[in-house]
Design an enzyme around this catalytic site. Structure first.
Site, PDB file in Angstrom:
ATOM      1  N   LEU A  64       0.890  -1.074   0.006  1.00 29.04           N
ATOM      2  CA  LEU A  64      -0.049   0.015   0.249  1.00 29.04           C
ATOM      3  C   LEU A  64       0.682   1.251   0.082  1.00 29.04           C
ATOM      4  O   LEU A  64       1.205   1.885   0.956  1.00 29.04           O
ATOM      5  CB  LEU A  64      -1.045   0.028   1.339  1.00 29.04           C
ATOM      6  CG  LEU A  64      -1.795   0.926   1.253  1.00 29.04           C
ATOM      7  CD1 LEU A  64      -2.902   0.997   0.050  1.00 29.04           C
ATOM      8  CD2 LEU A  64      -2.927   0.602   2.622  1.00 29.04           C
ATOM      9  N   HIS A  65       1.301   1.701  -1.239  1.00 27.66           N
ATOM     10  CA  HIS A  65       2.706   2.353  -1.262  1.00 27.66           C
ATOM     11  C   HIS A  65       2.009   4.039  -0.781  1.00 27.66           C
ATOM     12  O   HIS A  65       2.696   4.360   0.031  1.00 27.66           O
ATOM     13  CB  HIS A  65       2.795   2.776  -2.952  1.00 27.66           C
ATOM     14  CG  HIS A  65       3.242   1.486  -3.385  1.00 27.66           C
ATOM     15  ND1 HIS A  65       4.410   0.853  -3.457  1.00 27.66           N
ATOM     16  CD2 HIS A  65       2.280   0.634  -4.410  1.00 27.66           C
ATOM     17  CE1 HIS A  65       4.420  -0.176  -4.091  1.00 27.66           C
ATOM     18  NE2 HIS A  65       3.305  -0.382  -4.703  1.00 27.66           N
ATOM     19  N   ASP A  66       1.178   4.672  -1.352  1.00 28.29           N
ATOM     20  CA  ASP A  66       1.030   6.147  -1.227  1.00 28.29           C
ATOM     21  C   ASP A  66       0.411   6.689   0.171  1.00 28.29           C
ATOM     22  O   ASP A  66       1.181   7.818   0.658  1.00 28.29           O
ATOM     23  CB  ASP A  66       0.116   6.616  -2.290  1.00 28.29           C
ATOM     24  CG  ASP A  66       0.748   6.564  -3.801  1.00 28.29           C
ATOM     25  OD1 ASP A  66       2.067   6.284  -3.828  1.00 28.29           O
ATOM     26  OD2 ASP A  66      -0.055   6.663  -4.563  1.00 28.29           O
TER      27      ASP A  66
END
Ligand code: BDR
Ligand code: CA
Length: 314
Positions: free
Chosen positions: A242-244
């Site tokens: 879940l990058h951002d």
């Protein structure tokens, strides 16, 4: 609220961008002064629309949303429908947005906001290719000294790349823009794949979002169930990165993360390693430390924060 951080989110939604936007909108420590959109995961016509859909989902149609660059500075746009789906926000069935797109270019909004605000009070949070930020710096170089900090998702070093063996998507799409930003002298905090790959949308965590019982929780679980499929197959993990949202979580709870100050240079020449973030983690050069690079996270603490905050939305 005293001590509130005023931020501009520059984004290419994207399911993980959407969750980042909603985390910011749900956090009393943060004041989102505007959302600027860029071509990235999908073309600009979709990212600007998706940003408005997300604001409405979060019950915040008052947030000004701008469209910016529809292509990287010098290269042809590369998109990632294979991860995010045809709309860029596949998963939930969200209504067409009613709120209007603001007039004017995203880069002009960034410049005007920074020039009007007291210096050192606005933080930029880029969650996509850095094209709009580079354009703003080209239009008005004086903004560099007025930006409080840039906290961005991009790059990867020990973890390698996710778009080529050497390059992460956001930097790969517009390496020239990234190069401008990393040379700007602005304080930068980087959330690379090395940290975002430790934040996995495990089945139990996605179920917890759905179980919040609000419409945002259901939509987030549908978004992540869609977008994690590609990475689960690729990496063989329970859930995808879940990058951002790491960018926003860092602003709210920096103690969840660990990193160090390093020199970071962007590769803009080599065809083989184009868009690589060359991070001098071990300090083997004398190049100046131009970024705080994050590598570790308390992932359970991260998901606890996210679940608690999303519960405050409709
Ligand atoms: C980055 O690329 C996009 O697909 C995601 O939204 C994230 O910003 C990860 O490489
Ligand atoms: Ca993104």
């Amino acid at each position: 609220m005293a001590g509130t951080r005023r931020i501009i989110i520059d984004t290419d939604p994207g399911q993980d961008d959407a969750v980042a936007i909603m985390l910011a909108l749900a956090s009393p420590e943060i004041d989102v002064v505007g959302i600027t959109t860029v071509a990235g995961n999908v073309p600009l016509a979709l990212t600007q629309k998706n940003a408005r859909k997300v604001c409405e989902l979060a019950g915040r149609p008052d947030i000004p949303v701008y469209a910016g660059a529809d292509a990287p500075l010098e290269r042809k746009l590369v998109t990632a429908e294979y991860v995010h789906g045809k709309t860029g926000l596949d998963g939930p069935d969200l209504p067409e947005p009613k709120m209007e797109l603001q007039d004017g270019h995203a880069a002009d909004f960034i410049v005007e906001t920074l020039m009007a605000a007291e210096a050192g009070t606005i933080t930029l949070c880029p969650l996509g290719p850095l094209t709009n930020i580079a354009l703003a710096l080209q239009k008005e170089p004086a903004i560099a000294r007025r930006i409080r900090e840039i906290v961005l998702m991009g790059g990867g070093f020990f973890e390698g790349g996710n778009t080529t063996p050497a390059a992460e998507f956001n930097i790969y799409v517009d390496p020239q823009a990234a190069d401008i930003v990393f040379r700007s002298g602005i304080p930068i905090t980087v959330m690379p794949l090395d940290v975002t790959h430790k934040v996995l949308t495990k089945a139990a965590r996605v179920a917890a979002f759905r179980n919040i019982g609000n419409r945002v929780g259901v939509a987030v679980s549908e978004m992540l169930s869609f977008s994690e499929r590609f990475d689960e197959a690729k990496y063989g993990t329970d859930g995808g990165p879940l990058h951002d949202p790491c960018v926003i979580a860092w602003l709210v709870r920096p103690e969840l993360f660990k990193g160090r100050d390093c020199n970071v240079v962007i590769e803009t020449q080599s065809e083989l390693t184009l868009g690589m973030t060359v991070v001098d983690w071990w300090g083997v050069t004398k190049r100046p430390k131009n970024a705080h690079v994050v590598r570790d996270v308390d992932d359970d603490g991260f998901f606890a924060l996210l679940t608690e905050r999303l519960a405050a939305l409709p």
